[in-house]
Write a protein that holds these residues in place. Structure first.
Motif, PDB file in Angstrom:
ATOM      1  N   ILE A 147       2.534   1.585  -3.456  1.00 30.48           N
ATOM      2  CA  ILE A 147       1.526   2.004  -4.438  1.00 30.48           C
ATOM      3  C   ILE A 147       1.215   3.485  -4.251  1.00 30.48           C
ATOM      4  O   ILE A 147       1.134   4.239  -5.218  1.00 30.48           O
ATOM      5  N   GLY A 148       1.055   3.903  -3.002  1.00 30.00           N
ATOM      6  CA  GLY A 148       0.759   5.313  -2.715  1.00 30.00           C
ATOM      7  C   GLY A 148       1.873   6.243  -3.162  1.00 30.00           C
ATOM      8  O   GLY A 148       1.603   7.322  -3.703  1.00 30.00           O
ATOM      9  N   TRP A 199       1.529   6.309  -6.932  1.00 27.72           N
ATOM     10  CA  TRP A 199       0.240   6.888  -7.326  1.00 27.72           C
ATOM     11  C   TRP A 199       0.246   8.416  -7.224  1.00 27.72           C
ATOM     12  O   TRP A 199      -0.239   9.108  -8.108  1.00 27.72           O
ATOM     13  N   SER A 239       0.821  -1.201   0.000  1.00 28.04           N
ATOM     14  CA  SER A 239       0.000   0.000   0.000  1.00 28.04           C
ATOM     15  C   SER A 239       0.862   1.262   0.000  1.00 28.04           C
ATOM     16  O   SER A 239       0.588   2.227  -0.728  1.00 28.04           O
ATOM     17  N   SER A 257      -4.227  -3.326   6.543  1.00 24.77           N
ATOM     18  CA  SER A 257      -3.708  -4.617   6.097  1.00 24.77           C
ATOM     19  C   SER A 257      -4.174  -5.746   7.019  1.00 24.77           C
ATOM     20  O   SER A 257      -4.558  -6.818   6.554  1.00 24.77           O
ATOM     21  N   SER A 282      -4.863  -0.394  -3.832  1.00 24.93           N
ATOM     22  CA  SER A 282      -4.193  -0.777  -2.596  1.00 24.93           C
ATOM     23  C   SER A 282      -4.896  -1.943  -1.895  1.00 24.93           C
ATOM     24  O   SER A 282      -4.255  -2.914  -1.488  1.00 24.93           O
ATOM     25  N   PHE A 319      -6.662   4.952  -5.860  1.00 25.28           N
ATOM     26  CA  PHE A 319      -5.563   4.456  -5.028  1.00 25.28           C
ATOM     27  C   PHE A 319      -6.068   3.433  -4.014  1.00 25.28           C
ATOM     28  O   PHE A 319      -5.454   2.388  -3.808  1.00 25.28           O
ATOM     29  N   SER A 363      -1.883   2.045   7.262  1.00 19.90           N
ATOM     30  CA  SER A 363      -1.647   0.956   6.302  1.00 19.90           C
ATOM     31  C   SER A 363      -1.538  -0.395   7.007  1.00 19.90           C
ATOM     32  O   SER A 363      -2.053  -1.404   6.514  1.00 19.90           O
TER      33      SER A 363
END
Length: 137
Positions: free
Chosen positions: A21-22, A25, A18, A64, A122, A118, A60
């Motif tokens: 990716i963030g 992104w 995550s 998760s 994620s 996002f 996060s």
């Protein structure tokens, strides 16, 4: 009574995914410049983002952990089942609830697609990783 699964590898993998990716992104290469403009943020506004980033790391890990519990409860043992769980949660719940935030705050619709895009990517990544790591040891 619910029994919670604590698979550290899956939780860490989801949180790291995550965060990575963030970073991509919201980078200038993808949506960062547009996101900044839509929020009316200056470069100066973004310089003190350390506390927000720290909160994001903690969030996060919590998300998760929750996605792991949902993926296990749904018995998503194959990667494509994890994909389905991630889409169900991210598109069916989180993104639909997020529409209210955009509509009532009168923010531009493209901002919704950036921010919730996002979240979809994620959460899907987390659920797929959960199905690969925690449910297929």
């Amino acid at each position: 009574m619910l029994d919670f699964e604590f698979n550290l590898a899956a939780i860490v993998a989801g949180a790291v995914a995550s965060f990575v990716i963030g970073m991509a992104w919201y980078s200038p290469l993808l949506f960062g410049k547009v996101w900044q403009k839509l929020n009316n943020y200056t470069n100066e506004d973004l310089k003190g983002a350390g506390p927000a980033m720290a909160a994001n790391v903690v969030a996060s890990f919590v998300v998760s952990f929750v996605m792991l519990q949902i993926t296990i409860a749904m018995q998503a043992i194959k990667w494509h089942e994890g994909l389905q769980v991630g889409l169900l949660v991210s598109v069916g719940l989180v993104s639909m609830l997020g529409i209210n935030q955009i509509v009532f705050s009168k923010k531009p619709l493209p901002l919704y697609f950036i921010d919730y895009g996002f979240i979809v990517v994620s959460l899907v990544a987390m659920a797929v990783l959960d199905s690969l790591i925690a449910l297929n040891p």
